[in-house]
Design a protein around this motif. Sequence first.
Motif, PDB file in Angstrom:
ATOM      1  N   VAL A  19       0.529  41.324  34.817  1.00 38.48           N
ATOM      2  CA  VAL A  19      -0.233  41.374  33.783  1.00 38.48           C
ATOM      3  C   VAL A  19      -1.424  42.341  33.891  1.00 38.48           C
ATOM      4  CG1 VAL A  19      -0.119  38.705  33.220  1.00 38.48           C
ATOM      5  CG2 VAL A  19      -1.718  39.632  34.805  1.00 38.48           C
ATOM      6  N   GLN A  20      -2.239  42.542  32.868  1.00 41.34           N
ATOM      7  CA  GLN A  20      -3.239  43.659  32.874  1.00 41.34           C
ATOM      8  C   GLN A  20      -4.558  42.963  32.432  1.00 41.34           C
ATOM      9  OE1 GLN A  20      -3.034  46.722  29.610  1.00 41.34           O
ATOM     10  NE2 GLN A  20      -3.535  47.876  31.204  1.00 41.34           N
ATOM     11  N   ALA A  21      -5.496  43.506  33.301  1.00 46.73           N
ATOM     12  CA  ALA A  21      -6.912  42.870  33.069  1.00 46.73           C
ATOM     13  C   ALA A  21      -7.485  43.235  31.825  1.00 46.73           C
ATOM     14  CB  ALA A  21      -7.762  43.332  34.483  1.00 46.73           C
ATOM     15  N   ALA A  22      -8.302  42.394  31.551  1.00 48.42           N
ATOM     16  CA  ALA A  22      -9.305  42.549  30.176  1.00 48.42           C
ATOM     17  C   ALA A  22      -9.831  43.900  30.018  1.00 48.42           C
ATOM     18  CB  ALA A  22     -10.045  41.332  29.946  1.00 48.42           C
ATOM     19  N   TYR A  23      -9.853  44.611  29.212  1.00 49.35           N
ATOM     20  CA  TYR A  23     -10.427  45.881  29.144  1.00 49.35           C
ATOM     21  C   TYR A  23     -12.197  45.478  28.786  1.00 49.35           C
ATOM     22  CZ  TYR A  23      -6.061  48.167  28.222  1.00 49.35           C
ATOM     23  OH  TYR A  23      -4.968  48.743  28.473  1.00 49.35           O
ATOM     24  N   HIS A  24     -12.930  46.388  29.522  1.00 48.20           N
ATOM     25  CA  HIS A  24     -14.528  46.399  29.294  1.00 48.20           C
ATOM     26  C   HIS A  24     -14.770  46.940  27.872  1.00 48.20           C
ATOM     27  CE1 HIS A  24     -16.538  44.527  32.836  1.00 48.20           C
ATOM     28  NE2 HIS A  24     -15.194  44.500  33.243  1.00 48.20           N
ATOM     29  N   MET A  25     -15.096  46.330  26.912  1.00 42.32           N
ATOM     30  CA  MET A  25     -15.333  46.620  25.660  1.00 42.32           C
ATOM     31  C   MET A  25     -16.667  46.700  25.166  1.00 42.32           C
ATOM     32  SD  MET A  25     -12.076  47.531  24.955  1.00 42.32           S
ATOM     33  CE  MET A  25     -12.157  48.006  23.063  1.00 42.32           C
ATOM     34  N   ARG A  40      -8.928  38.320  24.006  1.00 44.16           N
ATOM     35  CA  ARG A  40      -8.609  39.308  24.677  1.00 44.16           C
ATOM     36  C   ARG A  40      -9.028  39.182  26.215  1.00 44.16           C
ATOM     37  NH1 ARG A  40      -9.530  43.983  20.272  1.00 44.16           N
ATOM     38  NH2 ARG A  40      -8.154  43.099  18.468  1.00 44.16           N
ATOM     39  N   GLY A  41      -9.330  38.262  26.663  1.00 45.65           N
ATOM     40  CA  GLY A  41      -9.661  37.973  28.053  1.00 45.65           C
ATOM     41  C   GLY A  41     -11.162  38.122  28.207  1.00 45.65           C
ATOM     42  N   HIS A  42     -11.991  38.155  27.010  1.00 49.30           N
ATOM     43  CA  HIS A  42     -13.298  38.555  26.962  1.00 49.30           C
ATOM     44  C   HIS A  42     -14.100  37.310  27.609  1.00 49.30           C
ATOM     45  CE1 HIS A  42     -12.940  41.755  23.560  1.00 49.30           C
ATOM     46  NE2 HIS A  42     -12.586  42.181  24.841  1.00 49.30           N
ATOM     47  N   ILE A  43     -14.964  37.432  28.539  1.00 46.28           N
ATOM     48  CA  ILE A  43     -15.983  36.523  29.302  1.00 46.28           C
ATOM     49  C   ILE A  43     -17.064  37.345  29.277  1.00 46.28           C
ATOM     50  CG2 ILE A  43     -16.477  34.960  31.072  1.00 46.28           C
ATOM     51  CD1 ILE A  43     -13.622  34.480  31.568  1.00 46.28           C
ATOM     52  N   LEU A  44     -18.253  36.748  28.686  1.00 42.38           N
ATOM     53  CA  LEU A  44     -19.595  37.438  28.642  1.00 42.38           C
ATOM     54  C   LEU A  44     -20.655  36.523  29.342  1.00 42.38           C
ATOM     55  CD1 LEU A  44     -19.520  38.553  25.052  1.00 42.38           C
ATOM     56  CD2 LEU A  44     -18.646  39.855  26.881  1.00 42.38           C
ATOM     57  N   VAL A  45     -21.640  37.061  29.972  1.00 43.58           N
ATOM     58  CA  VAL A  45     -22.746  36.430  30.708  1.00 43.58           C
ATOM     59  C   VAL A  45     -23.892  36.946  30.122  1.00 43.58           C
ATOM     60  CG1 VAL A  45     -23.622  35.773  32.964  1.00 43.58           C
ATOM     61  CG2 VAL A  45     -21.147  35.951  32.805  1.00 43.58           C
ATOM     62  N   SER A  46     -24.830  35.941  29.981  1.00 45.45           N
ATOM     63  CA  SER A  46     -26.339  36.687  29.673  1.00 45.45           C
ATOM     64  C   SER A  46     -27.476  35.855  30.356  1.00 45.45           C
ATOM     65  CB  SER A  46     -26.655  36.399  28.116  1.00 45.45           C
ATOM     66  OG  SER A  46     -27.745  36.705  27.672  1.00 45.45           O
ATOM     67  N   GLN A  47     -28.563  36.476  30.694  1.00 47.63           N
ATOM     68  CA  GLN A  47     -29.595  35.642  31.228  1.00 47.63           C
ATOM     69  C   GLN A  47     -30.526  35.257  30.055  1.00 47.63           C
ATOM     70  OE1 GLN A  47     -29.664  34.996  34.387  1.00 47.63           O
ATOM     71  NE2 GLN A  47     -27.691  36.287  35.065  1.00 47.63           N
ATOM     72  N   ASP A  48     -30.667  35.948  29.076  1.00 52.02           N
ATOM     73  CA  ASP A  48     -31.656  35.786  27.972  1.00 52.02           C
ATOM     74  C   ASP A  48     -31.067  35.378  26.653  1.00 52.02           C
ATOM     75  OD1 ASP A  48     -30.520  38.191  27.139  1.00 52.02           O
ATOM     76  OD2 ASP A  48     -32.142  39.477  27.601  1.00 52.02           O
ATOM     77  N   GLY A  49     -29.752  35.062  26.469  1.00 54.98           N
ATOM     78  CA  GLY A  49     -29.247  35.061  24.992  1.00 54.98           C
ATOM     79  C   GLY A  49     -29.247  36.091  24.112  1.00 54.98           C
ATOM     80  N   THR A  50     -29.730  37.329  24.663  1.00 50.28           N
ATOM     81  CA  THR A  50     -29.587  38.364  23.919  1.00 50.28           C
ATOM     82  C   THR A  50     -28.694  39.674  24.305  1.00 50.28           C
ATOM     83  OG1 THR A  50     -31.895  38.203  23.007  1.00 50.28           O
ATOM     84  CG2 THR A  50     -31.315  40.308  22.641  1.00 50.28           C
TER      85      THR A  50
END
Length: 344
Positions: free
Chosen positions: A29-35, A60-70
């Motif tokens: 498989v191919q890793a998710a692209y950083h977009m 598309r494999g997007h997982i996002l992390v936030s410390q402040d919600g912004t």
Amino acid sequence: MCNKLIWFTAASSLYFSTAIKAETPQVDVQAAYHMPLASKSLLTDIISVAGKKLVAVGERGHILVSQDGTNWLQADVPVQANFNSVYFANEQQGWAVGHDATIVATHDGGVTWQLQHYKPETDKPLFDVYFVNEQKGMALGAYGMFLRTDDGGNSWHKHFHDELLLEEDQQYLAELKQTDPELYQIESEALLPHFNRVYADGNVLYMVGEAGFAAKSLDFGDSWQRLDEFYNGSLFDLIRTPQMALMAAGLRGHVFVSEDQGQSWQQVMLDENATLNSVFADEAGTIYLVGNAGTLLISRNTGDSFTDRSLADGKAIVNGLVWNKQLILVTETGIKTVNLSELN
């Protein structure tokens, strides 16, 4: 919880490059692209991790992390499958599930993820994931797919809960098992409804799904009791409200409440008829219903009535939560934030 938008979301195309280990023959498989605009693409679930950070998942494999919600940073993910749900057992250990029976795990709070399970040949999505503790967990999805792990996801094993079948289907399969084992195997993977959502209510688990399906487990999912049907449409989410009632939401604006642990249900009448994707509540006791066409309904009176605060852009809202006096929503066009003061 993108099971509600299963027909809205197209399955990810498969690419082949980096070899990974899974519970199937070796698959590339191919890793998710950083977009750069990942936070503005389709997102399907969001969770607060110990009140310190937010983690959202999507297409598309997007997982996002936030410390402040912004401000959101995209995590390193080894697969491009569309994700439907995310769950954390503690600050460091989390899992996300999605299309192609994909399960990925993190051990560093969501910064990087590893592939634990991937079976594109099944052509079945996983819709939800829950862990009792750091070792014992479950993932569930289309056509009664139910996977279990007792080692933190290092290995996942398929379980068939025939107690969740309708009585006539139980009899049918029992006969097939004796007379035609091959057809039994095929039918056992098609007769159960889609399992859309599992909800932990203390020591009790509830599950809702397609065609009014609802079930209850008193032993953390080892066995289940199918509840009497109270609606013939799909249910997509279930919570225990701050007022200690169970509330389920689903197709065409249908909402139901149970005050006797799921034995009987009463419909909450709404003016809205858009499909409701999720229901959640905040510490102040406010209940939120979110759904297609920008639907955002709010109740501050124990769910007896709801005020319409739907978004003007009409884009589907898949899930959300209240965090730091803000309502943070995951939608078909990414993260949207609303100050609670604007909803008064």
